[in-house]
Design a protein around this motif. Structure first.
Motif, mmCIF file in Angstrom:
data_model
loop_
_atom_site.group_PDB
_atom_site.id
_atom_site.type_symbol
_atom_site.label_atom_id
_atom_site.label_comp_id
_atom_site.label_asym_id
_atom_site.label_seq_id
_atom_site.Cartn_x
_atom_site.Cartn_y
_atom_site.Cartn_z
ATOM 1 N N LEU A 24 -16.028 -6.240 -31.099
ATOM 2 C CA LEU A 24 -14.419 -6.498 -31.125
ATOM 3 C C LEU A 24 -14.160 -7.085 -32.339
ATOM 4 O O LEU A 24 -12.805 -6.939 -32.888
ATOM 5 C CB LEU A 24 -14.124 -7.198 -29.852
ATOM 6 N N LYS A 25 -14.585 -8.091 -32.930
ATOM 7 C CA LYS A 25 -14.362 -8.806 -33.899
ATOM 8 C C LYS A 25 -14.440 -8.167 -35.379
ATOM 9 O O LYS A 25 -13.464 -8.218 -36.248
ATOM 10 C CB LYS A 25 -15.323 -10.048 -34.207
ATOM 11 N N ALA A 26 -15.334 -7.384 -35.309
ATOM 12 C CA ALA A 26 -15.406 -6.381 -36.620
ATOM 13 C C ALA A 26 -14.568 -5.287 -36.551
ATOM 14 O O ALA A 26 -13.901 -4.921 -37.704
ATOM 15 C CB ALA A 26 -16.809 -5.992 -36.709
ATOM 16 N N ALA A 27 -14.163 -4.726 -35.430
ATOM 17 C CA ALA A 27 -13.472 -3.648 -35.362
ATOM 18 C C ALA A 27 -11.753 -3.995 -35.123
ATOM 19 O O ALA A 27 -10.810 -3.424 -35.889
ATOM 20 C CB ALA A 27 -13.642 -2.907 -34.109
ATOM 21 N N THR A 28 -11.275 -5.154 -34.782
ATOM 22 C CA THR A 28 -9.981 -5.435 -34.445
ATOM 23 C C THR A 28 -9.657 -6.766 -34.935
ATOM 24 O O THR A 28 -8.454 -7.279 -34.825
ATOM 25 C CB THR A 28 -9.556 -5.288 -33.192
ATOM 26 N N GLY A 29 -10.776 -7.697 -35.394
ATOM 27 C CA GLY A 29 -10.422 -8.905 -35.689
ATOM 28 C C GLY A 29 -10.349 -9.917 -34.440
ATOM 29 O O GLY A 29 -10.011 -11.178 -34.796
ATOM 30 N N ILE A 30 -10.216 -9.388 -33.237
ATOM 31 C CA ILE A 30 -9.895 -10.292 -31.942
ATOM 32 C C ILE A 30 -11.291 -10.988 -31.642
ATOM 33 O O ILE A 30 -12.408 -10.532 -31.648
ATOM 34 C CB ILE A 30 -9.536 -9.268 -30.750
ATOM 35 N N ASP A 31 -11.267 -12.262 -31.506
ATOM 36 C CA ASP A 31 -12.355 -13.222 -31.266
ATOM 37 C C ASP A 31 -12.550 -13.696 -29.912
ATOM 38 O O ASP A 31 -11.520 -14.484 -29.261
ATOM 39 C CB ASP A 31 -12.151 -14.416 -32.279
ATOM 40 N N LEU A 32 -13.483 -13.199 -29.258
ATOM 41 C CA LEU A 32 -13.894 -13.625 -27.947
ATOM 42 C C LEU A 32 -14.972 -14.603 -27.631
ATOM 43 O O LEU A 32 -15.150 -14.787 -26.598
ATOM 44 C CB LEU A 32 -13.902 -12.336 -26.977
ATOM 45 N N LEU A 33 -15.597 -14.840 -28.862
ATOM 46 C CA LEU A 33 -16.755 -15.814 -28.545
ATOM 47 C C LEU A 33 -16.477 -17.294 -29.044
ATOM 48 O O LEU A 33 -17.464 -18.007 -28.980
ATOM 49 C CB LEU A 33 -17.740 -15.046 -29.664
ATOM 50 N N THR A 34 -15.255 -17.852 -29.102
ATOM 51 C CA THR A 34 -15.206 -18.943 -29.507
ATOM 52 C C THR A 34 -13.630 -19.344 -28.689
ATOM 53 O O THR A 34 -12.753 -18.481 -28.395
ATOM 54 C CB THR A 34 -14.661 -19.358 -30.961
ATOM 55 N N GLY A 35 -13.582 -20.582 -28.669
ATOM 56 C CA GLY A 35 -12.306 -21.218 -28.041
ATOM 57 C C GLY A 35 -11.853 -20.900 -26.559
ATOM 58 O O GLY A 35 -12.892 -20.607 -25.641
ATOM 59 N N ALA A 36 -10.786 -20.778 -26.001
ATOM 60 C CA ALA A 36 -10.309 -20.316 -24.719
ATOM 61 C C ALA A 36 -10.753 -18.984 -24.032
ATOM 62 O O ALA A 36 -11.328 -18.767 -23.057
ATOM 63 C CB ALA A 36 -8.666 -20.494 -24.407
ATOM 64 N N PRO A 37 -10.983 -18.007 -25.176
ATOM 65 C CA PRO A 37 -11.303 -16.708 -24.644
ATOM 66 C C PRO A 37 -12.787 -16.674 -24.140
ATOM 67 O O PRO A 37 -13.170 -16.103 -23.405
ATOM 68 C CB PRO A 37 -11.135 -15.878 -25.867
ATOM 69 N N HIS A 38 -13.449 -17.394 -25.068
ATOM 70 C CA HIS A 38 -15.065 -17.577 -24.738
ATOM 71 C C HIS A 38 -15.133 -18.350 -23.510
ATOM 72 O O HIS A 38 -16.142 -17.888 -22.495
ATOM 73 C CB HIS A 38 -15.725 -18.269 -25.852
ATOM 74 N N GLU A 39 -14.446 -19.545 -22.986
ATOM 75 C CA GLU A 39 -14.487 -20.035 -21.840
ATOM 76 C C GLU A 39 -14.214 -19.232 -20.707
ATOM 77 O O GLU A 39 -14.888 -18.983 -19.640
ATOM 78 C CB GLU A 39 -13.989 -21.237 -21.799
ATOM 79 N N LEU A 40 -12.877 -18.492 -20.829
ATOM 80 C CA LEU A 40 -12.595 -17.703 -19.782
ATOM 81 C C LEU A 40 -13.304 -16.340 -19.400
ATOM 82 O O LEU A 40 -13.807 -16.345 -18.406
ATOM 83 C CB LEU A 40 -11.062 -16.995 -20.106
ATOM 84 N N LEU A 41 -13.983 -15.844 -20.728
ATOM 85 C CA LEU A 41 -14.988 -14.916 -20.146
ATOM 86 C C LEU A 41 -16.395 -15.241 -19.532
ATOM 87 O O LEU A 41 -16.974 -14.726 -18.909
ATOM 88 C CB LEU A 41 -15.520 -14.250 -21.670
ATOM 89 N N SER A 42 -16.868 -16.534 -20.065
ATOM 90 C CA SER A 42 -17.835 -17.127 -19.268
ATOM 91 C C SER A 42 -17.388 -17.195 -17.429
ATOM 92 O O SER A 42 -18.387 -16.904 -16.968
ATOM 93 C CB SER A 42 -18.114 -18.682 -19.886
#
Length: 486
Positions: A210-228
């Motif tokens: 997702l980071k490479a294709a769209t630039g959206i970062d789900l592996l750091t910050g609040a999105p990372h915690e929510l995904l956890s």
């Protein structure tokens, strides 16, 4: 036990321990409610033996200030009380609750840390293969996924160690609550770990894609915690489904007539007259533990504070032009020979011996003891061999490492305190002591000298011996300068 809980709270993967204790109490209540009893007192000599062992461990824990050992002593004391109050039947009834409590006891020899490193390696490797499959251009350097213009570090949370401990505890609790046989539980635990591993591989690979294709970062910050949080909920659902799959038959439970109290049938422990000796002994240990705890709270209220006069920015450490048969030269440190450091400051030198080049680094000051092998393993190096060398006048550690087929290295490092005393010990010895005493090495200040020799092949024995001699000579020289206060 207060110190034990405080230590657990410092470890993110164990911060759910209050919920685990609540689950254990709930499980004990359910089992006592459903067990008709009666609970007959067990064998006095067994209970006294367990209490004696608990007192010995508790006293040792107070003297050494080992909360981990104190937790084991508390478990033995609980076992003794169960034996004296209700014998084998009560132990069988409360055994599942004790098993849940055991899951929050960090294992000896730092096995959980080893599991963390293993999970990071596996998660990174599988994520890389999945990214290859979907066509994402990337490179792997240790536990770092390198995308074009981006570096994603596979940290502990992504590798799953935090989820592993929680999911293991939940699996033990749920299968015991559902009254499933122990064989089913033993089969469920490794399968639950597979769920966690695959979930985190999908998280890492999906996040990188997702980071490479769209630039959206789900592996750091609040999105990372929510995904956890979402993934943990999925793991819980999978464990519940796993219980249905492993044990399709509904457990047959015979509910006895309602009791006035879940404690009905329990008896106060029956102790012989000589047990007053144990009462006095435990009172002495309690006083000792309180005094030691008060002293530590008063004298060590926070992290180690370095004296600023000893570590000013203009402090300069040097090594001579000729040292142990090696000759110093200055041409910059090659990128492939980059040494991993952790201290507030680091100084490095290049030395040559015949056709062999070595990097010598002095890393200082470091809070507590740190095994630099962990740094190398996280940045792309594979540790092929690790050996503790109890040499005189000081011990050191020797590593054989490989980054790829064309880059292999020998690394030697020695760690010492402000007085020059060696802090290195064997891996097993250090990790046992780290669990034995407050889950970590004494949080003093340490200093480390490293010697790194890199080439297409591992150093032969002659080069190894020359590197060992260089390490010891550099360590002695820098230790003298450290203690030579201006």
């Amino acid at each position: 036990m207060v110190a034990f809980g405080a230590n657990l709270w410092k470890m993110p993967e164990y911060r759910f321990f209050p919920q685990a204790l609540g689950a254990a109490l709930f499980l004990a209540w359910v089992r006592l409610r459903d067990e008709p009893g009666p609970f007959l007192p067990g064998r006095s000599w067994v209970g006294l033996a367990l209490l004696g062992a608990a007192w010995a461990l508790a006293t040792m824990a107070a003297l050494l200030w080992s909360p981990w050992l104190g937790a084991i002593a508390a478990g033995l004391a609980a076992w003794a009380v169960i034996e004296l109050s209700g014998g084998t039947l009560l132990l069988k009834t409360l055994g599942p609750a004790l098993a849940v409590c055991l899951t929050i006891l960090p294992p000896p020899l730092a096995l959980d840390e080893r599991l963390s490193i293993f999970l990071r390696d596996v998660a990174t490797s599988l994520s890389s293969r999945l990214l290859d499959f979907v066509g994402v251009v990337h490179a792997v350097s240790g536990n770092v996924l390198e995308l074009p213009g981006e570096r994603l570090f596979v940290e502990e949370a992504c590798s799953g160690i935090r989820s592993v401990v929680f999911v293991t505890t939940f699996t033990v609790f749920y299968f015991f609550w559902r009254r499933r046989p122990p064989v089913a539980l033993l089969a469920a635990i490794p399968l639950a770990l597979v769920f966690v591993l695959l979930g985190n591989v999908l998280r890492i690979a999906g996040g990188a894609w997702l980071k490479a294709a769209t630039g959206i970062d789900l592996l750091t910050g609040a999105p990372h915690e929510l995904l956890s949080i979402v993934l943990v909920a999925v793991y819980i659902g999978l464990v519940i489904s796993l219980e249905k799959w492993l044990c399709p038959q509904t457990p047959k439970t015979v509910r006895p007539a309602a009791k006035a109290s879940v404690f009905q049938g329990l008896h106060a422990p029956r102790l012989p007259t000589v047990s007053w000796i144990l009462v006095v002994a435990f009172a002495f240990t309690a006083a000792l533990s309180f005094s030691k705890g008060w002293a530590k709270w008063r004298d060590e209220p926070g992290a180690v504070v370095l004296e600023p006069t000893e570590f000013t920015e203009d402090r300069v450490f040097t090594l001579p032009e000729e040292l142990a048969g090696w000759t110093r030269f200055d041409s910059g440190t090659p990128a492939v020979n980059r040494i991993e450091t952790l201290g507030l400051s680091s100084t490095s030198w290049l030395y040559r011996w015949h056709d062999t080049v070595a990097v010598v680094a002095f890393d200082y000051p470091i809070h507590g003891y740190h095994d630099v092998a962990d740094c190398y393993s996280r940045t792309g190096w594979t540790i092929m061999r690790k050996a503790f060398v109890p040499s005189e006048p000081r011990a050191f550690v020797e590593l054989d490492m490989r980054r790829d087929r064309a880059v292999q290295s020998g690394l030697w490092f020695a760690t010492f305190d402000a007085s020059g005393a060696s802090l290195d010990r064997s891996t097993v010895g250090r990790e046992f002591i780290s669990r034995f005493l407050e889950f970590g090495m004494p949080q003093g200040v340490s200093y480390r000298v490293q010697v790194l020799v890199t080439g297409e092949e591992l150093p032969d024995e002659a080069r190894r011996q020359a590197a060992r001699t260089l390490l010891l000579a550099a360590t002695e020289e820098l230790s003298k300068q450290l203690n030579d206060r201006p």
